[in-house]
Design an enzyme around this catalytic site. Structure first.
Site, PDB file in Angstrom:
ATOM      1  N   GLY A  30      -1.001  -0.406  -6.137  1.00 43.32           N
ATOM      2  CA  GLY A  30      -0.977   1.014  -6.444  1.00 43.32           C
ATOM      3  C   GLY A  30      -0.230   1.810  -5.389  1.00 43.32           C
ATOM      4  O   GLY A  30       0.702   1.322  -4.743  1.00 43.32           O
ATOM      5  N   SER A  31      -0.667   3.047  -5.202  1.00 42.64           N
ATOM      6  CA  SER A  31       0.097   3.975  -4.361  1.00 42.64           C
ATOM      7  C   SER A  31       0.091   3.648  -2.879  1.00 42.64           C
ATOM      8  O   SER A  31       0.852   4.250  -2.115  1.00 42.64           O
ATOM      9  CB  SER A  31      -0.419   5.396  -4.581  1.00 42.64           C
ATOM     10  OG  SER A  31      -0.101   5.841  -5.880  1.00 42.64           O
ATOM     11  N   THR A  32      -0.766   2.702  -2.439  1.00 39.16           N
ATOM     12  CA  THR A  32      -0.674   2.306  -1.023  1.00 39.16           C
ATOM     13  C   THR A  32       0.688   1.682  -0.731  1.00 39.16           C
ATOM     14  O   THR A  32       1.168   1.726   0.399  1.00 39.16           O
ATOM     15  CB  THR A  32      -1.788   1.314  -0.643  1.00 39.16           C
ATOM     16  OG1 THR A  32      -1.729   0.166  -1.495  1.00 39.16           O
ATOM     17  CG2 THR A  32      -3.156   1.969  -0.750  1.00 39.16           C
ATOM     18  N   LYS A  88       3.430   2.781  -1.547  1.00 39.28           N
ATOM     19  CA  LYS A  88       4.429   3.827  -1.309  1.00 39.28           C
ATOM     20  C   LYS A  88       4.844   3.907   0.164  1.00 39.28           C
ATOM     21  O   LYS A  88       5.942   4.367   0.470  1.00 39.28           O
ATOM     22  CB  LYS A  88       3.897   5.178  -1.794  1.00 39.28           C
ATOM     23  CG  LYS A  88       3.821   5.270  -3.322  1.00 39.28           C
ATOM     24  CD  LYS A  88       3.121   6.539  -3.792  1.00 39.28           C
ATOM     25  CE  LYS A  88       3.045   6.591  -5.316  1.00 39.28           C
ATOM     26  NZ  LYS A  88       2.247   7.724  -5.822  1.00 39.28           N
TER      27      LYS A  88
END
Length: 491
Positions: A218-220, A222
């Site tokens: 997920g967004s980790t 990024k």
């Protein structure tokens, strides 16, 4: 001698010679394999004939050995705070074998390691019973407790990994639900039943989620996307608007992807603001512009696509080779066919906190003999300078802003500089048919500006009694990461 008798004599001679050759081969060539075969009853009896060395955390033994009766096996293994430390120790069972540190360093713990040969020989000459050596871990007892208690309090399936970014030492390694290795350490029918019950449970307590399970990050992810586009020059100014609209239309597709925050927070904003509010459109856009090859190259420098040994094996996280443009864009926000272990995301976070240097994770400080002499010491080893110091410090600036002013604010610690990133990962055949995973990654800096701890928290809320709206890395993972960081900083 007539001809038939001569033929019989020759045939019998050949058989005798073949028997002698086979006996010689078995006795000498296959001697070690047979003597040490795990099905050799004498080997098993010997393995449990004396107390085993211990696994040490913070100067204290978290394992032991106890006398048994009614069996050929004189001793069996005991574990202190077994469920909390099971992902580190593994189990050592008279019936089920050995895993994790108990298995990897069985030679030292049993006293059979070749490096203990002189000690073992002297013991035989003096009539002293064989003794095992100890495995001294890098685990921080308070950090481990904070990690384990945080997951248990949530009643979650999940994992926590904490590393010292400067050295690669594993400070915490927790996985829940867990199990107590003591309950099936023996060979009784009751203990065998306990093991089978654990094997059959749907929540897989025997699984090490920190090292052996992979999930979409997920967004980790990024933070890695940001590092990649800065390192390769796709973005040169983190405060400059990117022009990425929201909802974002995937390239070569009619699919549009939105955000969990108002469009006004994310429409055409800069990379720094995009991380602050976890804007999917920004990271989809920059990943597409950078391309799959450079994205994968950066991911591999942080450890993706390769197994890690700590010394327990961690499965490889995956950044696939064959991706089209929509799939490449999706990896920018940690979705698509991208997968990671919690250990891998801890490595990414630690590498960025350590100014771009990724250190090899290890959780054995020292192997020592029964006389406490050092046999082998763990030492820091650099895996890669994954990105430049300048790039890493720029990502740190964005992560620290995200804690101070954005979605990661629940990880704030008074008087301490903290960088962090939330993550909520969709999964399932239809990405909306399963409750999403919650992730959180962070690091903390000490007064010297160094980072002594980086943490990755993974939570699978599938068995938690909470509404879907409450499933978010900032809500579920950040408090655990904060507690672990505080435990290390207090030390």
């Amino acid at each position: 001698m007539n001809r038939p008798l001569r033929h019989i004599a020759i045939f019998c001679g050949i058989l005798t010679l073949a028997l002698l050759l086979r006996a010689t081969w078995v006795q000498f060539a296959e001697n070690d394999d047979l003597a040490n075969h795990d099905k050799n009853r004498r080997v098993q009896i010997e393995a449990f004939s004396h107390p085993r060395g211990d696994i040490i955390v913070g100067g204290k033994s978290i394992t032991g050995s106890t006398k048994t009766s009614g069996t050929d096996f004189a001793y069996k293994r005991t574990f202190k705070e077994g469920p909390m430390y099971a992902p580190v120790t593994g189990y050592f069972s008279q019936a089920q074998g050995a895993t994790f540190l108990e298995g990897v360093h069985n030679g030292i713990l049993s006293g059979n390691d070749d490096r203990l040969f002189i000690k073992r020989t002297l013991d035989m000459l003096t009539g002293k019973k064989q003794q095992g050596g100890d495995v001294v871990t890098t685990i921080d007892a308070k950090a481990q407790k904070a990690a384990y208690d945080g997951l248990v309090k949530l009643n979650a399936k999940g994992a926590v990994v904490a590393l010292d970014p400067r050295t690669g030492k594993v400070l915490a390694l927790a996985s829940t639900p867990s199990y107590d290795p003591s309950v099936f350490a023996g060979i009784s029918q009751a203990e065998g039943k306990k093991f089978k019950e654990l094997e059959k449970r749907k929540d897989k307590p025997l699984s090490n989620r920190a090292l052996r399970e992979i999930y979409p990050p997920g967004s980790t992810f990024k933070i890695l996307t940001a590092a990649a586009v800065l390192e390769h020059g796709t973005v040169t100014d983190i405060d400059k608007p990117t022009g990425a609209e929201t909802p974002y239309k995937l390239p070569l597709s009619s699919t549009r992807i939105g955000n969990d925050v108002p469009d006004a927070n994310c429409d055409k904003v800069s990379l720094k603001t995009g991380m602050q509010w976890s804007c999917n459109n920004v990271f989809l856009d920059v990943a597409d512009k950078l391309g799959k090859d450079k994205m994968r190259e950066t991911a591999e420098k942080f450890g993706f696509n390769k197994e890690q040994f700590v010394p327990v094996r961690a499965v490889a996280s995956s950044y696939p080779k064959e991706l089209d443009k929509p799939q490449t864009a999706l990896t920018g926000m940690g979705q698509g066919s991208l997968t990671s272990t919690p250990m891998q995301m801890a490595m990414v976070t630690a590498g960025l906190a350590n100014d771009g240097r990724v250190m090899k994770p290890y959780m054995v400080e020292e192997l020592r003999g029964p006389d406490l002499s050092a046999i082998e010491k763990g030492e820091p080893h650099e895996l890669n300078q994954a990105v430049s110091e300048k790039t890493a410090k720029t990502v740190q600036e964005m992560m620290e802003n995200t804690v101070e002013n954005g979605t990661a604010n629940k990880a704030r610690i008074d008087g301490v500089t903290v960088g962090g990133k939330t993550g909520t990962a969709q999964h399932g055949a239809d990405v909306n048919d399963e409750r999403p995973y919650a992730w959180f990654v962070s690091y903390a800096k000490n007064s010297e500006g160094e980072s002594p701890v980086a943490v990755a928290v993974f939570v699978d809320p599938s068995n938690m009694d909470i509404p879907r709206s409450e499933i978010a890395g900032g809500k579920l993972g950040a408090p655990i990461a904060k507690a672990v960081m505080e435990a290390v900083l207090d030390r």
